[in-house]
Write a protein that holds these residues in place. Structure first.
Motif, PDB file in Angstrom:
ATOM      1  N   GLY A   8      19.837 -69.945  -0.132  1.00 47.55           N
ATOM      2  CA  GLY A   8      19.383 -68.692  -0.742  1.00 47.55           C
ATOM      3  C   GLY A   8      18.719 -68.902  -2.079  1.00 47.55           C
ATOM      4  O   GLY A   8      18.778 -69.988  -2.661  1.00 47.55           O
ATOM      5  N   THR A   9      18.069 -67.846  -2.550  1.00 49.80           N
ATOM      6  CA  THR A   9      17.400 -67.914  -3.849  1.00 49.80           C
ATOM      7  C   THR A   9      18.420 -68.099  -4.966  1.00 49.80           C
ATOM      8  O   THR A   9      18.201 -68.873  -5.887  1.00 49.80           O
ATOM      9  N   THR A  10      19.529 -67.385  -4.872  1.00 54.17           N
ATOM     10  CA  THR A  10      20.541 -67.498  -5.924  1.00 54.17           C
ATOM     11  C   THR A  10      21.790 -68.238  -5.446  1.00 54.17           C
ATOM     12  O   THR A  10      22.441 -68.893  -6.239  1.00 54.17           O
ATOM     13  N   VAL A  69      14.582 -71.681  -7.170  1.00 53.56           N
ATOM     14  CA  VAL A  69      13.559 -72.626  -6.722  1.00 53.56           C
ATOM     15  C   VAL A  69      12.966 -72.180  -5.381  1.00 53.56           C
ATOM     16  O   VAL A  69      11.825 -72.482  -5.053  1.00 53.56           O
ATOM     17  N   LYS A  70      13.737 -71.364  -4.642  1.00 50.35           N
ATOM     18  CA  LYS A  70      13.228 -70.870  -3.359  1.00 50.35           C
ATOM     19  C   LYS A  70      12.008 -69.963  -3.554  1.00 50.35           C
ATOM     20  O   LYS A  70      11.173 -69.848  -2.655  1.00 50.35           O
ATOM     21  N   ARG A  71      11.915 -69.330  -4.737  1.00 50.53           N
ATOM     22  CA  ARG A  71      10.713 -68.524  -4.985  1.00 50.53           C
ATOM     23  C   ARG A  71       9.477 -69.412  -5.064  1.00 50.53           C
ATOM     24  O   ARG A  71       8.389 -69.016  -4.656  1.00 50.53           O
ATOM     25  N   LYS A 244      26.305 -56.243 -13.073  1.00 49.57           N
ATOM     26  CA  LYS A 244      25.817 -55.594 -11.853  1.00 49.57           C
ATOM     27  C   LYS A 244      26.759 -55.853 -10.684  1.00 49.57           C
ATOM     28  O   LYS A 244      27.099 -54.947  -9.916  1.00 49.57           O
ATOM     29  N   GLU A 245      27.227 -57.109 -10.569  1.00 54.17           N
ATOM     30  CA  GLU A 245      28.081 -57.452  -9.431  1.00 54.17           C
ATOM     31  C   GLU A 245      29.460 -56.814  -9.528  1.00 54.17           C
ATOM     32  O   GLU A 245      30.157 -56.705  -8.522  1.00 54.17           O
ATOM     33  N   SER A 246      29.871 -56.432 -10.741  1.00 48.85           N
ATOM     34  CA  SER A 246      31.205 -55.808 -10.827  1.00 48.85           C
ATOM     35  C   SER A 246      31.140 -54.283 -10.787  1.00 48.85           C
ATOM     36  O   SER A 246      32.162 -53.612 -10.926  1.00 48.85           O
ATOM     37  N   GLY A 321      23.037 -59.292   2.860  1.00 44.28           N
ATOM     38  CA  GLY A 321      22.471 -59.838   1.629  1.00 44.28           C
ATOM     39  C   GLY A 321      23.295 -59.360   0.451  1.00 44.28           C
ATOM     40  O   GLY A 321      23.729 -58.202   0.414  1.00 44.28           O
ATOM     41  N   GLY A 322      23.532 -60.255  -0.505  1.00 43.25           N
ATOM     42  CA  GLY A 322      24.346 -59.908  -1.666  1.00 43.25           C
ATOM     43  C   GLY A 322      23.861 -58.659  -2.367  1.00 43.25           C
ATOM     44  O   GLY A 322      24.655 -57.853  -2.862  1.00 43.25           O
ATOM     45  N   GLY A 323      22.526 -58.467  -2.393  1.00 45.48           N
ATOM     46  CA  GLY A 323      21.968 -57.324  -3.113  1.00 45.48           C
ATOM     47  C   GLY A 323      22.357 -55.984  -2.507  1.00 45.48           C
ATOM     48  O   GLY A 323      22.337 -54.955  -3.192  1.00 45.48           O
TER      49      GLY A 323
HETATM   50  N1  LIG Z   1      28.924 -57.303  -5.628  1.00 44.94           N
HETATM   51  C1  LIG Z   1      27.611 -57.343  -5.832  1.00 44.94           C
HETATM   52  N2  LIG Z   1      26.952 -56.254  -6.270  1.00 44.94           N
HETATM   53  C2  LIG Z   1      25.616 -56.284  -6.482  1.00 44.94           C
HETATM   54  N3  LIG Z   1      24.849 -57.365  -6.281  1.00 44.94           N
HETATM   55  C3  LIG Z   1      25.467 -58.472  -5.852  1.00 44.94           C
HETATM   56  C4  LIG Z   1      26.856 -58.527  -5.590  1.00 44.94           C
HETATM   57  N4  LIG Z   1      27.176 -59.778  -5.163  1.00 44.94           N
HETATM   58  C5  LIG Z   1      26.010 -60.476  -5.156  1.00 44.94           C
HETATM   59  N5  LIG Z   1      25.002 -59.699  -5.579  1.00 44.94           N
HETATM   60  C6  LIG Z   1      23.592 -60.084  -5.763  1.00 44.94           C
HETATM   61  O1  LIG Z   1      23.085 -60.536  -4.547  1.00 44.94           O
HETATM   62  C7  LIG Z   1      22.027 -61.445  -4.806  1.00 44.94           C
HETATM   63  C8  LIG Z   1      22.254 -62.681  -4.007  1.00 44.94           C
HETATM   64  O2  LIG Z   1      22.318 -62.307  -2.677  1.00 44.94           O
HETATM   65  P1  LIG Z   1      22.220 -63.361  -1.521  1.00 44.94           P
HETATM   66  O3  LIG Z   1      23.233 -64.417  -1.728  1.00 44.94           O
HETATM   67  O4  LIG Z   1      22.194 -62.615  -0.246  1.00 44.94           O
HETATM   68  O5  LIG Z   1      20.763 -63.875  -1.851  1.00 44.94           O
HETATM   69  P2  LIG Z   1      20.101 -65.222  -1.554  1.00 44.94           P
HETATM   70  O6  LIG Z   1      20.367 -65.568  -0.135  1.00 44.94           O
HETATM   71  O7  LIG Z   1      20.481 -66.181  -2.610  1.00 44.94           O
HETATM   72  O8  LIG Z   1      18.585 -64.867  -1.763  1.00 44.94           O
HETATM   73  P3  LIG Z   1      17.412 -64.724  -0.709  1.00 44.94           P
HETATM   74  O9  LIG Z   1      18.000 -64.245   0.572  1.00 44.94           O
HETATM   75  O10 LIG Z   1      16.501 -63.728  -1.367  1.00 44.94           O
HETATM   76  O11 LIG Z   1      16.835 -66.068  -0.655  1.00 44.94           O
HETATM   77  C9  LIG Z   1      22.039 -61.736  -6.295  1.00 44.94           C
HETATM   78  O12 LIG Z   1      21.032 -60.968  -6.921  1.00 44.94           O
HETATM   79  C10 LIG Z   1      23.429 -61.260  -6.689  1.00 44.94           C
HETATM   80  O13 LIG Z   1      23.486 -60.868  -8.045  1.00 44.94           O
END
Ligand SMILES: Nc1ncnc2c1ncn2[C@@H]1O[C@H](COP(=O)(O)OP(=O)(O)OP(=O)(O)O)[C@@H](O)[C@H]1O
Ligand SMILES: [Mg+2]
Length: 512
Positions: A8-10, A69-71, A244-246, A321-323
């Motif tokens: 993933g990106t992050t 880096v994935k971007r 944001k995540e909390s 997705g985390g977002g």
């Molecule tokens: N509980 C949460 N609330 C809001 N956002 C969150 C939460 N947990 C993770 N995220 C966000 O989710 C994003 C990461 O999500 P995910 O792991 O699905 O992405 P990725 O796979 O790394 O990226 P991509 O799929 O774009 O390559 C980050 O922006 C992170 O801050």
């Protein structure tokens, strides 16, 4: 062991196959605390690259970092020789990625590592090739590469199979990651999956929500991003990500420390701390600012969902997705699509779990996927004074998943050449063809010089030439030429051009 790995990106997330279950692999940080992900970051420490949690720790000590880096990987101008800067050093992108993936592999139990990996649905051949190559160099055996939202579709039917029936057999996967947004319409008969349509926004993800919150905090503190050193800005965005995540649907306020202009960003932690300002932001303001961003994802999803009446075949809109854990996301999606919106219990892990299901021969799951982007070639006309574009593959071309439909993915062109040399420029694009030109994000994926003049058809005659410096001349009675284009199961295109009169042939794997 068999694995599904979501680079993933992050965050990079790994699930493994365990007798019909697909648990996430946990990784320890430097304090020994377990996480079900590795942060996708690299840092420069004592002249060498460190990755993951070690990079995160190094970054806290002031080491130069490389995030997202994935971007870079997804950038249309990226090619196999692309380099990236970490601090004042340049590294080949492939080396950074392979190093990062090696560090992930070292944390896994020793043995063979057979992995199914993924790329965003609209990835061009270069991104697919570099991703595969980085996994191989890191020591993984890659058994398949699939599109990210297709993998999440697997996870949905594995977990929510009971919501699917012969009338309601479609799922819309909404995947908001760190750096990209992807949506897919997937049809499932239980184990067989067909991707019917995809849509996405390449540069929109959870990272943007962090930046947005940082901007609000800077505004409230009367500062701008330009006032801050790179490291102070990075710190602030990290704080914003954590805040944001909390967030929960009940959160009312967000408290942040905005570093001051005098913050030097030096290596000893805490310097300039007296100059920082504490700001308290109402969550409602953050949501107001984030609304347009989330609205863009809803609008991108709408055409895939269609009319949601009684007759709709869409069983669910599945948020992964985390977002998508951002509380505004399910709220706005439910406002638009109502009760058919379901959240994955593991939003961040859904893709990795789906990949592990794909890696498990016992699951019986199969996938018929689409190219998801267009492919075409620019050829020279009128002695190099003009270019003509020819679309070879449309984005809905099916990828080969077995011998049955393999034929659908080969295209040939035959014509008599009118010049002495041909200059072919291959591109992939995310939009349609309009006015004879490809639209959307355009990625140049390779080029080839081909001598139609038999005198030039010798080894080395054109290989070393810079196409831009070659003059092309009209030449009557040219040979009969055949171009053959093939898409493989990984979505990578290759081309073969032959002079059918002399048998002279040149081939190219695009992306390589
Ligand atoms: N509980 C949460 N609330 C809001 N956002 C969150 C939460 N947990 C993770 N995220 C966000 O989710 C994003 C990461 O999500 P995910 O792991 O699905 O992405 P990725 O796979 O790394 O990226 P991509 O799929 O774009 O390559 C980050 O922006 C992170 O801050
Ligand atoms: Mg992802």
């Amino acid at each position: 062991m068999r694995l599904g790995i979501d680079l993933g990106t992050t965050r990079t997330i790994v699930a493994h196959v365990d007798r019909g279950n697909y648990p996430l692999v946990t990784f320890d940080d430097l304090d020994g605390d377990p996480h079900d992900y590795v942060p996708s970051i690299s840092a420069l420490q004592d002249g060498r690259l460190v990755h993951g949690f070690a990079a995160e720790a190094a970054a806290r000590q002031g080491a130069p970092v490389l995030r997202s880096v994935k971007r870079v990987l997804g950038d249309p101008t990226t090619h196999p020789g692309t380099t990236v800067a970490v601090g004042d050093r340049e590294f080949p992108l492939l080396e950074v990625l392979a190093g990062f993936l090696s560090s992930v592999r070292e944390e896994l139990p020793a043995g063979d590592h057979e992995a199914v990996v993924a790329v965003p649905a609209h990835s061009h051949s270069v991104q697919r090739f570099l991703t595969l190559e980085a996994f191989r160099r890191a020591g993984f055996t890659v058994t398949a590469m699939v599109n990210e939202p297709s993998a999440a579709g697997f996870e949905y039917s594995h977990r929510q199979g009971r919501t699917l029936n012969s009338k309601r057999n479609r799922i819309v996967v909404y995947d908001l990651g760190g750096g990209t947004f992807d949506a897919s319409l997937v049809e499932s008969d239980g184990v067989g999956h067909t991707v019917l349509d995809t849509a996405g926004l390449n540069r929109l993800g959870g990272d943007d929500l962090d930046h947005l919150l940082a901007d609000l905090a800077l505004d409230a503190a009367g500062r701008t991003a330009d006032d801050l050193r790179t490291r102070a800005l990075d710190d602030l965005r990290e704080q914003c990500r954590a805040a944001k995540e909390s967030l929960t649907p009940q959160t009312r306020k967000i408290v942040l420390d905005v570093p001051g202009a005098a913050d030097t960003g030096g290596s000893d932690a805490g310097d300039g701390a007296d100059d920082s300002t504490t700001v308290v932001l109402p969550v409602a303001d953050y949501y107001d600012a984030a609304r347009p961003l989330v609205r863009r994802t809803v609008e991108t999803t709408e055409p895939l969902v269609g009319e949601l009446g009684e007759d709709s075949s869409v069983a669910g809109i599945y948020l992964v997705g985390g977002g998508s854990a951002f509380p505004l996301v399910p709220r706005m999606l439910r406002e638009r699509f109502g009760r058919r919106v379901h959240r994955s219990p593991y939003p961040g892990g859904s893709t990795a779990i789906g990949l592990a299901i794909a890696a498990d021969p016992e699951s019986g799951f199969t996938l018929t996927d689409r190219l998801s982007r267009g492919f075409g070639v620019f050829r020279e006309r009128d002695e190099g004074r003009a270019l003509a574009f020819d679309r070879i593959f449309a984005s809905d071309v099916r990828l080969p998943s077995g011998p049955s439909n393999a034929e659908a993915t080969v295209v040939t062109r035959r014509y008599r050449a009118a010049h002495d040399i041909g200059w072919f420029r291959f591109v992939e694009f995310t939009g349609d063809v309009a006015g004879g030109e490809p639209t959307g994000d355009l990625a140049p994926v390779g080029e080839m010089l081909f001598p139609f003049d038999p005198a030039l058809q010798t080894d080395g005659a054109v290989e070393g030439l810079d196409p831009a410096t070659v003059t092309v001349h009209r030449r009557p009675d040219g040979p009969l030429v055949e171009e053959t284009y093939t898409v493989d199961a990984d979505g990578i295109v290759s081309v073969r051009i032959s002079d059918l009169d002399t048998g002279y042939t040149r081939s190219l794997d695009l992306g390589a």
